[in-house]
Design an enzyme around this catalytic site. Structure first.
Site, PDB file in Angstrom:
ATOM      1  N   TRP A 181       0.866  -1.184   0.000  1.00 30.42           N
ATOM      2  CA  TRP A 181       0.000   0.000   0.000  1.00 30.42           C
ATOM      3  C   TRP A 181       0.897   1.226   0.000  1.00 30.42           C
ATOM      4  O   TRP A 181       1.853   1.296   0.770  1.00 30.42           O
ATOM      5  CB  TRP A 181      -0.921   0.032   1.226  1.00 30.42           C
ATOM      6  N   GLU A 222      -3.290  -3.062  -2.132  1.00 30.44           N
ATOM      7  CA  GLU A 222      -4.418  -2.448  -1.422  1.00 30.44           C
ATOM      8  C   GLU A 222      -4.758  -1.104  -2.074  1.00 30.44           C
ATOM      9  O   GLU A 222      -3.883  -0.274  -2.298  1.00 30.44           O
ATOM     10  CB  GLU A 222      -4.031  -2.228   0.050  1.00 30.44           C
ATOM     11  N   LYS A 224      -7.104   2.589  -2.346  1.00 32.74           N
ATOM     12  CA  LYS A 224      -7.650   3.604  -1.444  1.00 32.74           C
ATOM     13  C   LYS A 224      -8.205   4.749  -2.270  1.00 32.74           C
ATOM     14  O   LYS A 224      -7.580   5.184  -3.226  1.00 32.74           O
ATOM     15  CB  LYS A 224      -6.537   4.097  -0.524  1.00 32.74           C
ATOM     16  N   ASP A 257      -9.672  -2.792   2.032  1.00 32.34           N
ATOM     17  CA  ASP A 257      -9.770  -2.209   3.370  1.00 32.34           C
ATOM     18  C   ASP A 257     -11.120  -1.503   3.408  1.00 32.34           C
ATOM     19  O   ASP A 257     -11.405  -0.661   2.547  1.00 32.34           O
ATOM     20  CB  ASP A 257      -8.602  -1.230   3.552  1.00 32.34           C
ATOM     21  N   HIS A 260     -11.683   2.244   2.798  1.00 30.37           N
ATOM     22  CA  HIS A 260     -11.109   2.861   1.604  1.00 30.37           C
ATOM     23  C   HIS A 260     -12.049   3.057   0.428  1.00 30.37           C
ATOM     24  O   HIS A 260     -11.620   3.126  -0.715  1.00 30.37           O
ATOM     25  CB  HIS A 260      -9.897   2.033   1.143  1.00 30.37           C
ATOM     26  N   HIS A 284      -8.541  -5.854   5.078  1.00 25.45           N
ATOM     27  CA  HIS A 284      -8.211  -5.071   6.267  1.00 25.45           C
ATOM     28  C   HIS A 284      -9.542  -4.683   6.884  1.00 25.45           C
ATOM     29  O   HIS A 284     -10.335  -3.986   6.245  1.00 25.45           O
ATOM     30  CB  HIS A 284      -7.441  -3.793   5.897  1.00 25.45           C
ATOM     31  N   ASP A 292     -12.005   7.604   6.399  1.00 17.22           N
ATOM     32  CA  ASP A 292     -11.190   6.447   6.787  1.00 17.22           C
ATOM     33  C   ASP A 292     -10.499   6.711   8.122  1.00 17.22           C
ATOM     34  O   ASP A 292      -9.279   6.775   8.200  1.00 17.22           O
ATOM     35  CB  ASP A 292     -10.160   6.203   5.667  1.00 17.22           C
ATOM     36  N   ASP A 294     -10.236   4.994  10.829  1.00 13.54           N
ATOM     37  CA  ASP A 294      -9.582   3.874  11.497  1.00 13.54           C
ATOM     38  C   ASP A 294      -9.922   3.771  12.983  1.00 13.54           C
ATOM     39  O   ASP A 294      -9.031   3.631  13.822  1.00 13.54           O
ATOM     40  CB  ASP A 294      -8.059   3.914  11.252  1.00 13.54           C
ATOM     41  N   ASP A 325      -6.915  -3.565  10.837  1.00 17.08           N
ATOM     42  CA  ASP A 325      -6.141  -2.370  10.482  1.00 17.08           C
ATOM     43  C   ASP A 325      -6.872  -1.119  10.964  1.00 17.08           C
ATOM     44  O   ASP A 325      -7.727  -0.584  10.267  1.00 17.08           O
ATOM     45  CB  ASP A 325      -5.914  -2.303   8.964  1.00 17.08           C
TER      46      ASP A 325
HETATM   47  C1  RNT Z   1      -3.844   3.116   5.022  1.00 17.56           C
HETATM   48  C2  RNT Z   1      -3.946   1.663   4.750  1.00 17.56           C
HETATM   49  C3  RNT Z   1      -2.785   0.839   5.214  1.00 17.56           C
HETATM   50  C4  RNT Z   1      -2.260   1.259   6.583  1.00 17.56           C
HETATM   51  C5  RNT Z   1      -1.311   0.288   7.210  1.00 17.56           C
HETATM   52  C6  RNT Z   1      -0.547   0.927   8.309  1.00 17.56           C
HETATM   53  O1  RNT Z   1      -4.990   3.814   4.782  1.00 17.56           O
HETATM   54  O2  RNT Z   1      -5.128   1.166   5.285  1.00 17.56           O
HETATM   55  O3  RNT Z   1      -3.122  -0.491   5.163  1.00 17.56           O
HETATM   56  O4  RNT Z   1      -3.293   1.486   7.477  1.00 17.56           O
HETATM   57  O5  RNT Z   1      -0.531  -0.297   6.266  1.00 17.56           O
HETATM   58 ZN    ZN Z   2      -5.437  -0.918   5.284  1.00 13.17          ZN
END
Ligand code: RNT
Ligand code: ZN
Length: 418
Positions: A181, A222, A224, A257, A260, A284, A292, A294, A325
């Site tokens: 990523w 990955e 985003k 993820d 994303h 993720h 996003d 988290d 994640d």
């Molecule tokens: C970031 C991605 C990625 C990170 C990690 C730390 O938006 O989700 O996967 O969160 O690799």
């Molecule tokens: Zn991620």
């Protein structure tokens, strides 16, 4: 007693709770080391800002600042989560000997020996991530940079990461999911959208030209949609990464993820779409609030729906690789790990307790009224009793039995950290 009662209630719907419990014990779910230290890692100055469009907010006391602290915190977290955890490391968590340092393009397996020892001690496999952010060589692009020197540095980092992943797989005897990523992108309307993507594609090709066995090392890409500071354009968009994985099926898998995508899109629905074409996908699991962000994963509707799709699409037999994640710096970080991990386990157990064959039959016969009625009834079966039984059978605390340990650790250990 209450488990026996729950078991017979589920049995009325043709659901075998013992089988669900046994199944879940064998499903690897990765625990991300980066929740423990706000994604800082050990190879750069922690006072420098996190880059790549990701952000942690909050300054709850007790952030792990050294490998020893992070591992000690993980020891506690691991003692409180049921199931089959796997570690998930970023390259920035390399552990150097006194006076030693290697830049990211020069990292070697030996820089992860302490983590190998840690995983062996706990009987864990390990996933790995090259770290394409929070580093002076981000210009700010990495693999898609127009600057040849920058791109070379990051390609070398990717290749080094494959060699490290190989080593982890050999040492720990479990496949390593190696996720690529980057936060490459632009804050405002770009003048060229194609160039960075062509360079990104070629750079991933070069990284994956490093020899590896796809049974042991599973590179992922990955996507985003946007990040902080890269609002207008990301090189690794959904179409880009999916196409990359589709055109390189023999050596790469797509990673989704759930933070994303546009907030009205759901990853639960993308899982069966992708499994129609891909043999394997990776996830993720996170929780975004409005963006996003988290946040810690909850036992909420979309997490349950993601788990249901994983289960009913046959994802638990190696087709869907599950990792956590998220990173919240405003609360106790060990509780953040444990809460999110237990919630993913809960969602998977809940999904394993659905009468999928019956639901499928009702749909195929067009019995949509009964399909709705049944799905609603299933929600109030005594799930909590099955969950407690699962925790006990993993020799781990049930709900209501684990938070004290974290509070004590906070008082004894975390509060003394500067
Ligand atoms: C970031 C991605 C990625 C990170 C990690 C730390 O938006 O989700 O996967 O969160 O690799
Ligand atoms: Zn991620």
């Amino acid at each position: 007693m209450s488990y026996q009662n729950a078991k017979s209630k589920y049995a009325r719907y043709g659901i075998d709770t013992d089988a669900a419990i046994e199944k879940l014990k064998s499903v690897p779910v990765s625990l991300h080391c980066w929740q423990g230290d706000d994604v800082r890692g050990f190879d750069t100055d922690p006072s420098k800002p996190l880059t790549g469009g990701i952000q942690t907010t909050g300054n709850y006391p007790g952030r792990a600042a050294t490998p020893e602290q992070l591992m000690a915190d993980l020891d506690l977290a691991l003692s409180l989560i049921p199931g089959k955890p796997k570690m998930n490391l970023h390259a920035s968590y390399a552990v150097f000997e006194e006076g030693e340092y290697a830049d990211r393009d020069k990292l070697e397996p030996k820089h992860f020996q302490k983590w190998v020892d840690f995983c062996k001690e706990h009987g864990l496999g390990c996933d790995f991530n090259p770290t394409f952010f929070s580093h002076e060589k981000c210009d700010p692009l990495t693999l898609s940079s127009a600057n040849e020197e920058t791109r070379r540095f990051w390609i070398e980092h990717g290749k080094a990461s494959i060699r490290i992943s190989n080593y982890l797989a050999e040492q720990l005897g479990e496949p390593v999911i190696m996720n690529i990523w980057t936060g490459d992108g632009f804050k405002d309307i770009p003048g060229d959208r194609l160039g960075p993507r062509i360079r990104y594609r070629q750079a991933i090709d070069e990284i994956l030209s490093e020899p590896f066995d796809f049974e042991k090392v599973k590179p992922c890409v990955e996507s985003k949609v946007f990040g902080i500071g890269v609002e207008a354009y990301t090189a690794g968009s959904a179409e880009f990464t999916l196409s990359y994985a589709a055109f390189n099926r023999d050596k790469c898998i797509p990673l989704l993820d759930n933070g994303h995508y546009h907030p009205t899109e759901v990853v639960s629905d993308k899982i069966p779409a992708l499994l129609t074409f891909f043999h394997e996908i990776a996830l993720h699991v996170t929780r975004g609030i409005r963006w996003d962000s988290d946040h810690v994963v909850l036992f909420d509707d979309e997490t349950k729906e993601i788990a249901r799709e994983i289960v009913r699409c046959g994802g638990l037999d190696g087709r869907v690789h599950i990792a956590l994640d998220y990173f919240d710096a405003s609360i106790n970080r060990i509780a953040a790990w444990v809460t999110g991990y237990r919630n993913v386990q809960k969602a998977l157990l809940f999904a394993l307790l659905q009468p999928d064959a019956q639901l499928c039959e009702l749909q195929d016969k067009g019995e949509f009224t009964e399909l709705m009625v049944l799905q609603e009834e299933l929600k109030t079966l005594p799930f909590g009793d099955v969950w407690d039984e699962y925790c006990r059978s993993c020799s781990k605390p049930a709900d209501g039995e684990w938070f004290d340990a974290i509070q004590q650790y906070e008082k004894k250990v975390l509060e003394d950290r500067a």
